[in-house]
Write an enzyme that holds these catalytic residues in place. Structure first.
Site, PDB file in Angstrom:
ATOM      1  N   ALA A  35       0.707  -0.792  -0.423  1.00 40.45           N
ATOM      2  CA  ALA A  35       0.026   0.249  -0.177  1.00 40.45           C
ATOM      3  C   ALA A  35       0.690   1.122   0.025  1.00 40.45           C
ATOM      4  O   ALA A  35       2.210   1.618   0.419  1.00 40.45           O
ATOM      5  CB  ALA A  35      -0.828  -0.196   1.112  1.00 40.45           C
ATOM      6  N   LYS A  57       5.307  -0.082   8.003  1.00 38.68           N
ATOM      7  CA  LYS A  57       4.065   0.987   7.398  1.00 38.68           C
ATOM      8  C   LYS A  57       5.170   2.396   7.660  1.00 38.68           C
ATOM      9  O   LYS A  57       6.056   2.218   8.996  1.00 38.68           O
ATOM     10  CB  LYS A  57       3.072   1.719   8.624  1.00 38.68           C
ATOM     11  CG  LYS A  57       2.398   3.432   7.687  1.00 38.68           C
ATOM     12  CD  LYS A  57       1.422   3.868   8.654  1.00 38.68           C
ATOM     13  CE  LYS A  57       0.895   5.049   7.797  1.00 38.68           C
ATOM     14  NZ  LYS A  57      -0.572   5.589   8.488  1.00 38.68           N
ATOM     15  N   ASP A 151      -9.840  10.356   9.660  1.00 37.99           N
ATOM     16  CA  ASP A 151      -9.614  10.230   8.261  1.00 37.99           C
ATOM     17  C   ASP A 151     -10.172   8.762   7.804  1.00 37.99           C
ATOM     18  O   ASP A 151     -10.063   7.655   6.936  1.00 37.99           O
ATOM     19  CB  ASP A 151      -8.183   9.806   7.760  1.00 37.99           C
ATOM     20  CG  ASP A 151      -7.893   9.915   6.164  1.00 37.99           C
ATOM     21  OD1 ASP A 151      -8.470  10.585   5.651  1.00 37.99           O
ATOM     22  OD2 ASP A 151      -6.862   9.584   5.790  1.00 37.99           O
TER      23      ASP A 151
END
Length: 696
Positions: A35, A57, A151
């Site tokens: 991603a 991440k 978000d």
């Protein structure tokens, strides 16, 4: 995670990424990228210490150099790690490896809610509510812990594969903010970060967020599940943000049939522009969602009591927000979208401008009652005689009556002068900007210069409605006041923003995604296909094909080579080698049949064995070795047996591996000598054959 664009795990999607193969913190071995977002990328990795697959991440290069940003990254990671909920992606670890700031999180193999929307929407209310329920449950847990996600969007909802239980999990609390009464501003120095399609109106206007901003975003997601489209669309993120502030989210039933009124009411309640009308947090929204889901499951079309519970309280409709006009919004929004752009862009709103816009929300004029002027006491009544009138008349009265007209004249002069000045400075020296929209640049310049105005040409912009080479907008706008001799800036249209699908054949999947992102096109799905011409892991073609002209944000799917299709070998043992060779060569497989062996059981020319064995998988170009039978081994019957003694002849034959049979010849005399041999001496026969001796 920020799964703006997800690549299938287990592929070579990350072979061109420098992070691939790297060992972070001596523990996490990076594999492929799965991603990518505006601030970080997510990789599949192996936790060598615990021998498990995790998602790592990693902040984009350069962002870690900003100490404040890196500190916020770490601080919010710790906040997200406080959550322990079955529908929240767990955060395991955080670290900094030689400037690479990273998080280690739970790995959820599967797809996102965005993929489900693309494939299934518009969907039935029951299905939409079932998908949203775990999302709202996760947000409720966050709100109870004092966290706002900020978000919420389909890209941040991960759905595990069926093999992993199909769990729904909310990811990317990277924008999470701890709820505090005195720290409601955004965490980036007074600027707003979020995804414009899901921004609550108060985030756009005030730059503030609380749990009700997440409730608003969840309501927008529900609308999208039900209809397959976003409630507010526009040519730019600024226009979308403007609509969030000035327009209500429409009822889903206005777009799709078969939606009960109480489902419309739930969407309206969650997305109310007045945040005081929304559920206080996701826990309250979850309760309402359960009520609606029960009604849907019961097959009820109308439920007056439920609709009354969900109905918005009567209030004045929100008016336009001053300072956030769609034409002047670029002056308020002071930053650019993130690199991935389009409908998922994150926008920045200066805190000062937000405060100004917030203070000007209600610009209605309020009438203030005017207080009466102070009045002197009334003079006494007239006297009874003339002498009394002369005696009591104030001596200064004649002077005051002479000064009155003078003062009035001065006041009139001053008022006239002030009025003239105001007229000059406020109106007379201004002119109206001529309307030149849709004109060519030359014609517009002539029109403006004829009005006594200077002309500048600003940066051009794309437009869906104004043809290329025509005036898209002016600053000041048409009809607005501008100083005589002032400057009007023209924005010329570039026409419709379109991009051709580039040639992607032969690229790795990751390289193809990067090429699409550069052209503002979105990667959709990838499908594997067998190919004998394109190596495994490389792009065969795109859908739409190369050269197709698309709008920004359009989805492009990829067909990726799985290499040559494997062939399952037949078992050719005991069958004709020639037939086997023809069958294999027809499928592009190389045959080595040069090796032969004697066999007493396999006929000459048939296959004794094969490598690989029958049932194995091979590909075009592979080699299969066949061992071919040359028949049994032949041995010559020795000479000199006739006339020899029967014992000596028998021994000689048995030494050669033959079986020996003795019989009496016709006219047997009892001498014990060999009269004849069958087969005759010199004849080649298979080893182990039976030789008959006739004795006399």
């Amino acid at each position: 995670m920020t799964p703006e664009r997800r690549a299938p795990t287990g592929t070579d999607a990350g072979v061109s990424d420098p992070m691939t193969g790297r060992l972070l913190d001596g523990r996490y071995r990076i594999r492929g990228r799965i991603a990518r977002g505006g601030m970080a990328s997510v990789y599949e990795a192996t936790d060598l210490r615990l021998d498990r697959t995790v998602a790592v991440k990693v902040m984009h290069p350069g962002m870690g150099d900003d100490t404040e940003f890196a500190d916020r990254f770490v601080r919010e990671a710790r906040a997200a790690a406080r959550l322990s909920h079955p529908h929240v992606v767990a955060v395991y670890d955080q670290g900094d490896d030689d400037g690479i700031v990273f998080l280690a999180m739970e790995h959820v193999p599967g797809h996102t809610l965005r993929d489900v929307i693309r494939k299934e929407s518009p969907m039935a209310p029951g299905r939409a509510l079932a998908l949203l329920e775990p999302v709202v449950s996760a947000l409720a847990a966050a709100h109870r812990a004092g966290l706002v996600h900020r978000d919420v969007k389909p890209e941040n909802v991960l759905i595990a594969d069926d093999s992993a239980g199909g769990a729904v999990k909310v990811a990317d609390f990277g924008l999470a903010k701890a709820i505090s009464a005195d720290t409601q501003h955004t965490a980036t120095g007074g600027v707003l970060i979020g995804t414009v399609s899901y921004l609550a109106p108060e985030l756009v206007v005030e730059g503030r967020s609380d749990a009700r901003a997440d409730v608003y975003a969840a309501g927008v997601v529900l609308y999208e599940l039900l209809t397959g489209q976003k409630p507010h669309e526009g040519e730019s993120p600024i226009q979308v943000a403007y609509k969030h502030v000035h327009e209500d989210v429409p009822a889903p039933s206005a777009t799709v049939d078969g939606i009960p009124p109480y489902v419309d009411a739930l969407v309206a309640r969650a997305t109310a522009r007045d945040r005081t009308q929304r559920p206080a947090d996701a826990g309250v929204l979850l309760h309402l969602l359960h009520q609606v889901a029960h009604a849907v499951a019961a097959g009820v079309w109308t439920d007056p009591d439920l609709e009354a519970d969900l109905a918005l309280r009567p209030s004045a409709a929100p008016g336009p927000v001053a300072g956030l006009d769609v034409d002047t919004a670029p002056q308020v929004f002071g930053a650019s979208p993130q690199a991935d752009g389009g409908e998922h862009a994150a926008w920045l709103l200066p805190a000062a401008a937000a405060a100004t816009a917030a203070s000007a929300v209600d610009d209605r004029t309020t009438a203030i009652p005017r207080e009466p002027a102070h009045q002197a006491p009334a003079p006494p009544g007239p006297p009874s005689g003339p002498s009394r009138e002369r005696d009591e008349r104030p001596p200064a009265r004649p002077r005051r009556s002479r000064r009155g007209p003078v003062l009035l004249a001065v006041a009139l002069v001053l008022v006239t002068a002030l009025g003239a000045s105001a007229w000059w400075f406020g109106w007379a020296r201004y002119t109206s900007t001529p309307a030149v929209l849709g004109m060519s640049q030359g014609a517009a310049v002539d029109e403006l210069e004829a009005a006594g105005l200077e002309v500048e040409v600003g940066d051009p912009a794309y437009s869906e409605t104004v043809p290329a080479g025509k005036v898209l907008s002016t600053d000041p706008g048409a009809g607005e006041r501008v100083l005589d001799g002032g400057t009007v800036t023209l924005t010329m249209s570039l026409g419709k923003e379109r991009y051709d699908v580039p040639k992607l054949r032969g690229m790795t999947e990751d390289q193809a995604q990067d090429a699409l992102a550069e052209l503002k096109l979105d990667f959709g799905d990838s499908t594997g296909r067998w190919s004998t011409t394109v190596p495994e892991g490389r792009v065969l073609r795109s859908d739409p094909p190369v050269g197709t002209t698309l709008r920004p944000g359009s989805i492009v799917d990829l067909v990726v080579s799985k290499g040559p299709q494997p062939v399952e070998l037949r078992d050719w043992v005991g069958r004709s080698a020639a037939t086997a060779q023809a069958w294999l060569e027809e499928r592009g497989i190389t045959v080595d049949a040069s090796r032969t062996e004697h066999s007493d059981t396999v006929a000459e020319g048939d296959v004794i064995s094969m490598d690989p064995a029958g049932g194995s998988q091979v590909h075009e170009g592979d080699t299969v070795t066949l061992v071919v039978s040359s028949g049994p081994e032949l041995v010559a019957v020795p000479d000199g047996l006739r006339g020899s003694g029967v014992d000596a002849a028998t021994q000689a034959l048995e030494d050669l591996g033959f079986e020996v049979r003795v019989r009496n010849a016709d006219g047997y005399l009892g001498l014990g000598y060999v009269w004849s041999v069958d087969p005759e001496s010199g004849t080649e026969v298979p080893a182990g054959s039976t030789i008959t001796l006739s004795i006399i």
